[in-house]
Design a protein around this motif. Sequence first.
Motif, mmCIF file in Angstrom:
data_model
loop_
_atom_site.group_PDB
_atom_site.id
_atom_site.type_symbol
_atom_site.label_atom_id
_atom_site.label_comp_id
_atom_site.label_asym_id
_atom_site.label_seq_id
_atom_site.Cartn_x
_atom_site.Cartn_y
_atom_site.Cartn_z
ATOM 1 N N TRP A 1 -70.412 -66.613 8.139
ATOM 2 C CA TRP A 1 -70.523 -67.697 7.165
ATOM 3 C C TRP A 1 -71.459 -68.795 7.629
ATOM 4 O O TRP A 1 -72.085 -69.485 6.818
ATOM 5 N N HIS B 1 -71.157 -70.980 1.152
ATOM 6 C CA HIS B 1 -70.296 -71.721 2.064
ATOM 7 C C HIS B 1 -69.722 -72.915 1.311
ATOM 8 O O HIS B 1 -70.422 -73.909 1.082
ATOM 9 N N TYR C 1 -66.528 -68.242 4.007
ATOM 10 C CA TYR C 1 -67.432 -68.037 2.881
ATOM 11 C C TYR C 1 -66.627 -67.553 1.688
ATOM 12 O O TYR C 1 -65.496 -67.077 1.826
#
Length: 293
Positions: A64, A92, A154
């Motif tokens: 992420w 994100h 994420y």
Amino acid sequence: MTTTPTTPLCAALALAAAGVPVLPLRAGKVPFGNCRACKGSACGGRPNMKSAGPCRCPAPCHAWAAATTDPHVLTSPGWAPAWREAVALAYHPGGAGLTVVDLDNAAAVAWARETLPATRTVATTRGEHWIYRGVMGSHNAVRAGVDIKSRMSYARWLGPGTGRMVPMPSAVRALVVKEETTPACGEVVSSLPERATWDRTVATGCRHTEGYVRTGLERGLALVRSRVESGAGSQAFGVARFLAAQHTACPGPCGLDVIGGEIVAAAVWVGVPEPYARRAVANGLSAAERGAA
């Protein structure tokens, strides 16, 4: 964004222009693996993956934390192979100032509709993403079928969704405080659960050596025991999911129930209520199974 572009890269550039950090997802809808230079966290986790954005790695790296809004990075030669293989797009949430309440099934959605204020909603394969303005820590399995995705995680981009986005309510933060606050010193939440110890006798169908499994398990237990302030429940979920994923290609049995029992005991040892610890570990084990499927 009010429309969904036709390719992950097109969607990524549109989101980046709106200030949303993005990254490609490979088969299995997971981030691309670290580059060779960062294998085994040799780089220190860029460091420790505290924030998202470009790093020195030429390709998407650090899961992420690779998310970026820089169009030059997104369209760079180093990222091109990833986009060619990408099957989906992620963003994100924390980098965009958002928190996603990931509702994984119909029961979780029904709970949210009764408990949380209405906000921007995006349909997922099994449930919904409820998106709020505001940032908090990311936590898995805060209750059955509910994950919190924000600072260090994420979320899949599944379109703009519907509804008006509202500020994050205190009820979302309370999910974490309620389940994960470590009790005051001397306060006993629950006794350590009885458990067996994993060995080859409970894993007759495992393709790994006993040393390999025990080493990974001990490292995972150490991570859970280190979370003495907070987050041990989420750590237990992550350890269970990671360890179970190592066995998806085994014919089985691999003794995952015993491995889960050891993780639960470690979480309870640092103060996580046993029912929550068991739920977090069970969710972690099943998440690995769903990913393999």
